[in-house]
Design an enzyme around this catalytic site. Structure first.
Site, short mmCIF file in Angstrom:
data_model
loop_
_atom_site.label_atom_id
_atom_site.label_comp_id
_atom_site.label_asym_id
_atom_site.label_seq_id
_atom_site.Cartn_x
_atom_site.Cartn_y
_atom_site.Cartn_z
N LYS A 121 74.54 -16.42 -67.03
CA LYS A 121 74.23 -15.22 -67.81
C LYS A 121 75.50 -14.41 -67.99
O LYS A 121 76.46 -14.55 -67.22
CB LYS A 121 73.16 -14.38 -67.12
CG LYS A 121 71.75 -14.94 -67.28
CD LYS A 121 70.73 -13.91 -66.81
CE LYS A 121 69.31 -14.41 -67.02
NZ LYS A 121 68.33 -13.41 -66.56
N HIS A 173 77.96 -8.61 -67.40
CA HIS A 173 78.01 -7.38 -68.19
C HIS A 173 78.61 -6.22 -67.39
O HIS A 173 79.05 -6.38 -66.25
CB HIS A 173 76.62 -7.03 -68.71
CG HIS A 173 75.57 -6.95 -67.63
ND1 HIS A 173 75.57 -5.99 -66.67
CD2 HIS A 173 74.50 -7.75 -67.37
CE1 HIS A 173 74.54 -6.15 -65.85
NE2 HIS A 173 73.88 -7.22 -66.26
N HIS A 199 77.55 -5.63 -63.77
CA HIS A 199 78.18 -6.48 -62.75
C HIS A 199 79.60 -6.01 -62.45
O HIS A 199 80.08 -6.10 -61.33
CB HIS A 199 78.18 -7.93 -63.20
CG HIS A 199 76.82 -8.55 -63.23
ND1 HIS A 199 76.30 -9.14 -64.35
CD2 HIS A 199 75.86 -8.64 -62.28
CE1 HIS A 199 75.08 -9.58 -64.08
NE2 HIS A 199 74.80 -9.29 -62.84
#
Length: 577
Positions: free
Chosen positions: A138, A141, A144
């Site tokens: 994933k 973004h 994180h």
């Protein structure tokens, strides 16, 4: 060295009030620097004395304040005692202040402020910090990124204060979303692309399979089937999962290295999958697990025991959930590392999840759960690159470096650098960190590249510029002798800086207490502004040898504290820019 001055004041209070020095030292604080500077350097609140067991003769606060102040005697260190509204101020001998602070800064710059008696009670034990924790395939973004730099700050701070720190990256590598990825890769994936552009290709596959699964029931069934194969440890599914994990960890390690972040352990939810059945059995044995009409396994969280609030730990088909795996992870970490405290760093959307986790661990009889904490943070709006929406952390780092490089090339004050790209990257990362840390972590904020990379104002660029400017000054006069006469530092500007440095240990304690980096950021920014004024008002060039040596000693102390604070924040100081 602030503890030396606190102890002198504490000894006076012991004579008057009884108790021990250890009672009074935490109650005595340095007065923040102000333009007026009409009050003392240290202060103690009379209310705080009463709250800590000091018996005072009067009911009236101001009467008690004045009575106490009259009994405190001036000495070589405390030159004056002043009363305010319920506060006693102590004005220190400025020459002794300069001597004590700057001599310690010269002899042990790395540990300045960290040996204070304010902090000695913190210097033991093991802290486990779980942070960053991206999901395999994933996008990495802004959330994180926030978790990564906040967790790194907390780890750095705890280590600086004497804790043994264990840094854990808990990757999202299990659950139905991984079933989708596995099924999607079997249909759309390419081993060739996996070798050349690993994370980006996995993300592309994940996006494609999610899009296709919305209208293709067979894909959803294939995803569920792949996840069942994983849970049943079917060799081909496990082999693909292991490949994804190894690629992801290696890619992230390379990117984390650019940020100056490292982890002691990389684990995933999958590691604890085999332990979830033991968790459910333990909960059954302790009569905490209940089965709903739908067949799900839940734990009652309500105070009244009426199931008005509960947490689900297993689906009707027996498969575990994220919470079940987190319970297993917490129990396993306690067995393996015997931590004294465990800190989770995630966005605020997971606040309820961690309340449930800590509640269940406590209900299971694990009293150490009250030493577990969730450090929550808000969301970032507007973080995008010139290529568009941010997909991976590396995009953010590239953008920060390239924009900073452009700014440096256009600046007339930039120095000739051996590796301008590396310097630009360090400054760019500093800018990202300071922008993130300026306010309360729980706050959402809007990200604007131009503001983040400004050279003026409270930015990471200004912080690095101040440090580099001090390095340049000290390098130019490196032949000067060590200072032995501090009397040239009795001017107001020098005294302001000394008084500000006096607060460093308090700032570290405040940061450790609430795990908020903004206290340290504000302290360092104020120091930068004080240094900028001192550069203008306290020239080294053209001054007598005696004055030059004293001022260089002051500037050297400032540089040491800046560097120390920056490293705790996760920033690598640059010497030139």
């Amino acid at each position: 060295m602030a503890c030396f001055f606190r102890r002198i004041v504490a000894q006076q209070l012991v004579k008057i009030c009884g108790q021990s020095e250890n009672v009074f030292i935490p109650l005595i604080s340095a007065v923040p620097v102000s333009k007026k500077q009409s009050l003392g350097d240290l202060r103690v609140s009379v209310n705080s004395l009463v709250q800590n067991g000091v018996d005072l003769p009067h009911d009236d606060l101001q009467t008690n304040t004045e009575t106490l102040a009259k009994q405190i005697k001036q000495n070589a260190v405390v030159e004056d005692i002043i009363t305010g509204r319920g506060i006693i101020y102590f004005r220190l001998n400025k020459l002794i202040l300069a001597q004590k602070l700057l001599k310690q800064l010269h002899s042990d710059p790395e540990r300045f402020g960290l040996k204070s008696e304010l902090l000695t009670h913190l210097q033991s034990g093991t802290t486990l910090v779980e942070f960053s924790s991206p999901n395999v395939a994933k996008k990495f973004h802004a959330g994180h990124l926030r978790s990564t730099i906040i967790g790194n700050f907390i780890s750095n701070l705890k280590k600086a204060l004497g804790k043994e720190v264990i840094r854990v990256n808990y990757l999202g590598d299990w659950g139905m979303q991984f079933g989708l990825l596995g099924a999607g890769f079997e249909q759309f994936g390419s081993q060739e692309k996996l070798k050349s552009q690993a994370l980006e290709h996995l993300f592309q596959v994940y996006v494609q399979v999610n899009r296709e699964a919305e209208r293709d029931e067979s894909l959803r069934q294939a995803a569920a089937e792949f996840f069942r194969r994983l849970e049943q440890k079917e060799p081909q599914a496990l082999l693909l999962w292991k490949q994804f994990m190894e690629i992801t960890v290696e890619e992230y390690k390379r990117i984390y290295k650019r940020l100056g972040v490292h982890f002691d352990h990389y684990t995933g939810e999958s590691f604890y999958q085999s332990q979830t059945q033991n968790v459910l059995e333990d909960l059954k044995t302790k009569h905490l697990l209940k089965t709903t009409e739908k067949g799900t396994s839940v734990v009652d969280l309500s105070d009244a025991g009426d199931m008005s609030s509960y947490a689900t730990l297993a689906r009707s088909d027996g498969t575990s959930l994220y919470l079940t795996r987190d319970i297993a992870a917490a129990l396993d970490r306690k067995r393996r590392f015997d931590f004294d405290e465990m800190i989770y760093v995630t966005d605020k959307s997971q606040t309820v999840h961690f309340q449930h986790l800590f509640h269940i661990l406590t209900a299971m009889g694990h009293q150490w759960a009250n030493r577990c904490a969730h450090v929550a943070f808000g969301r970032v709006q507007g973080m995008s690159t010139r290529r568009g929406e941010v997909i991976f952390l590396e995009d953010v780092l590239e953008e920060a470096r390239n924009r900073m490089l452009d700014n440096m090339r256009q600046s007339s004050t930039s120095k000739a650098l051996e590796d301008p790209e590396e310097t630009a990257e360090k400054i760019g990362i500093s800018a990202l960190i300071i922008q993130d840390f300026k306010g309360p972590l729980m706050s959402d904020y809007k990200f604007e590249w131009d503001k983040v990379l400004q050279a003026q104002g409270d930015t990471g660029v200004f912080l690095q510029y101040t440090h580099a400017r001090l390095c340049s000054l000290l390098s130019k006069y490196s032949h000067e002798k060590e200072c032995s006469d501090f009397s040239p530092l009795m001017d107001n500007r020098s005294v302001c800086i000394l008084q500000h440095l006096l607060r460093y240990d308090e700032i570290l304690l405040q940061s450790e207490t609430d795990l908020q980096p903004r206290h340290l950021v504000n302290f360092l920014m104020t120091l930068c502004h004080l240094v900028a004024s001192a550069h203008r008002e306290l020239p080294v060039k053209g001054s007598s040898a005696q004055v030059a040596q004293a001022r260089l000693c002051l500037f050297s102390g400032c540089r040491s504290v800046l560097a120390s604070g920056m490293r705790i924040l996760g920033i690598t100081p640059v010497d030139k820019m």
